[in-house]
Structure formats: C-alpha cells, structure tokens
Write an enzyme that holds these catalytic residues in place. Structure first.
Site, PDB file in Angstrom:
ATOM      1  N   HIS A   1       3.038   2.810  -1.953  1.00 56.66           N
ATOM      2  CA  HIS A   1       3.042   3.729  -3.100  1.00 56.66           C
ATOM      3  C   HIS A   1       1.718   4.478  -3.189  1.00 56.66           C
ATOM      4  O   HIS A   1       1.676   5.656  -3.538  1.00 56.66           O
ATOM      5  CB  HIS A   1       3.338   2.971  -4.400  1.00 56.66           C
ATOM      6  N   TYR A   2       0.620   3.788  -2.834  1.00 54.69           N
ATOM      7  CA  TYR A   2      -0.709   4.418  -2.834  1.00 54.69           C
ATOM      8  C   TYR A   2      -0.765   5.511  -1.752  1.00 54.69           C
ATOM      9  O   TYR A   2      -1.262   6.615  -1.998  1.00 54.69           O
ATOM     10  CB  TYR A   2      -1.748   3.323  -2.591  1.00 54.69           C
ATOM     11  N   PHE A   3      -0.229   5.195  -0.573  1.00 54.01           N
ATOM     12  CA  PHE A   3      -0.215   6.200   0.503  1.00 54.01           C
ATOM     13  C   PHE A   3       0.623   7.423   0.091  1.00 54.01           C
ATOM     14  O   PHE A   3       0.266   8.554   0.395  1.00 54.01           O
ATOM     15  CB  PHE A   3       0.351   5.600   1.796  1.00 54.01           C
TER      16      PHE A   3
ATOM     17  N   LYS B   1      -1.498   9.532  -2.294  1.00 57.76           N
ATOM     18  CA  LYS B   1      -2.560  10.254  -1.582  1.00 57.76           C
ATOM     19  C   LYS B   1      -1.975  11.388  -0.730  1.00 57.76           C
ATOM     20  O   LYS B   1      -2.511  12.495  -0.687  1.00 57.76           O
ATOM     21  CB  LYS B   1      -3.350   9.283  -0.694  1.00 57.76           C
TER      22      LYS B   1
ATOM     23  N   MET C   1       0.817  -1.223   0.000  1.00 57.02           N
ATOM     24  CA  MET C   1       0.000   0.000   0.000  1.00 57.02           C
ATOM     25  C   MET C   1       0.850   1.273   0.000  1.00 57.02           C
ATOM     26  O   MET C   1       0.315   2.370  -0.136  1.00 57.02           O
ATOM     27  CB  MET C   1      -0.887   0.035   1.254  1.00 57.02           C
TER      28      MET C   1
END
Ligand code: NAP
Length: 214
Positions: free
Chosen positions: A124-126, A129, A122
């Site tokens: 890279h997603y965090f 965001k 997760m």
C-alpha cells in the site's frame, strides 16, 4: 531562491535544513507543532506552521522551490499512508502548480513502480508513492524524483550509486540523501529525472552527469 521543506522535522528533513543553513541556502521548514520551531530557529532556519491534513498553503508564500520529504512513517496505519504519502503529496503538487513553483524535489522510494512485487506489508505504501510520483510527472511543475533504498542513519560518505546492480547493499545514508536533494536543487539538469539512490562509490557532485532521463 527559497526552498520550502515539507517534512522538515523528519530525519532527512532535519539534516537537510542543517546542511542548507550551513551552506547559506535559504530554506523554510514546514512544521506542524510550534514546539518544533525553536530548534530550527537556533540553526538559522525560518519556519512556517501547517499540516498536510489541514492547511499548509500559506507556507509556500515567497518560496520558489519545494522539497517533499514528509511521510506517515511505519508506526501509523494505511489510512495515514493514504492521507500523507499520497493525498498530502498530491495537495502539495497542486499548490505548487497554482503558485508557479519552479521545482519540486520529491523523496520517493526505490521499487515503487511494481507495488505487487513488494513485501505484502509494504504494497500500500508503494502504491501511494508510485501514484504521487505519477501525479508529479504529469504536473506542470519541473521536478526531480529521488528514490532512496533503505534509509540508514550512517554519516554521509558523499558517494552514492544510482544503479542497484552496480554494487552491493540496499541502504543509503539519510545524510547522503540530503546532500543529493541539495545537489538536485543546485543543478537544473536534475529536472525531469527519476533517480534511485543507494550508498555507493560515485561522488554526489557528479550525480547529474551520470544519470539519464527516465
Ligand atoms: N524508511 C525508509 O527506509 C525509506 C526508504 C525510502 C524512502 N523513504 C521516504 O523518505 C521520506 C523521509 O524519510 P524520514 O526517515 O526522514 O521520515 P520521518 O523521519 O518519518 O519524517 C517524516 C516527516 O513527515 C512529517 N509529517 C507527517 N505527517 C505530516 C502532516 N500531516 N503534515 C506535515 N508533516 C507531516 C513528520 O512530521 P512530525 O515530525 O511532526 O511527526 C516528519 O517530520 C519519507 O517520505 C519516507 O517514506 C523512507
């Protein structure tokens, strides 16, 4: 006051558009596939076609506010996370700055401020965001950043909590999130705030009386 919903065909976006139409709040759904239009027209929501990987700016014409609830989803690769969740969000923020949009409501996610503390898959997603949120905070546009926990498809309870430690569980109903988006748009006090969202016991109607500025 018309609100452009970016990511309108998503799970939160569809609920948001339906609730807005039921409440006679004018919204415009930004869609990337013409076949998605019929549903929105059937519930009385106007549409515009555009793509965050291409042109979308014309969809802002005549809108005062923007909700960003788009995302590349869990089934695509990190390249789409970069292009949609980060660069797509930044392009929308820049387009809003250029058009003096009054308010942006960003659907972010909880715990993104410390990407390296998240699960490896997760992180890279965090990062995407977190950087999109930071770009929005640094922008000239008034904004509200909503940070849901794990999204569920449970029906709305109309109640949330904004402090993870103040209750059990880490989920939040998408319908509760949509209600919080509408409340953010209705309450100028929401501007400048970053608000975590989990299912809880506090009526959404009192959300902005209970949150503090981050
Ligand atoms: N899943 C979770 O537990 C969780 C937790 C916290 C926050 N969030 C965030 O919450 C937000 C909304 O979640 P959701 O479940 O409603 O998401 P979703 O159902 O996956 O919807 C995402 C929407 O983004 C749109 N989109 C993707 N690429 C696009 C592009 N190039 N141009 C325009 N639109 C594009 C999709 O369009 P199409 O319909 O055309 O594919 C879709 O409508 C996302 O930002 C997500 O990251 C999720």
């Amino acid at each position: 006051m018309k609100t452009l919903v970016v990511g309108a065909n998503g799970k939160i976006g569809r609920i948001l558009c339906r609730l807005a139409a039921e409440g006679n709040k004018p919204v415009r759904a930004l869609l990337r596939d013409p076949e998605q239009q019929a549903y929105f027209h059937s519930i009385g929501v106007e549409t515009a076609l555009g793509d965050l990987e291409g042109a979308f700016e014309a969809s802002l014409e005549g809108c005062d506010r923007v909700v960003f609830t788009a995302g590349s989803g869990g089934k695509t690769g990190g390249d789409k996370t970069l292009l949609i969740d980060l660069y797509g969000a930044i392009r929308v923020i820049e387009a809003c700055e250029a058009r003096d949009i009054e308010q942006v409501v960003m659907v972010s996610a909880m715990n993104v401020e410390l990407p390296l503390a998240g699960p490896p898959a997760m992180r890279h997603y965090f990062v995407a965001k977190k950087l999109a949120d930071e770009r929005l905070r640094a922008s000239s546009v008034a904004h509200t950043i909503l940070r849901p926990g794990l999204l569920s498809d449970e029906p709305a309870t109309g109640k949330v909590r904004t402090d993870a430690a103040a209750g059990k569980g880490y989920k939040v109903s998408r319908e509760n999130v949509a209600l919080c988006i509408l409340a953010s748009l209705d309450h100028p006090e929401s501007r400048g705030q970053t608000i975590d969202l989990l299912d809880g016991d506090d009526p959404i109607a009192t959300l902005f009386a209970q949150t503090s500025q981050h």
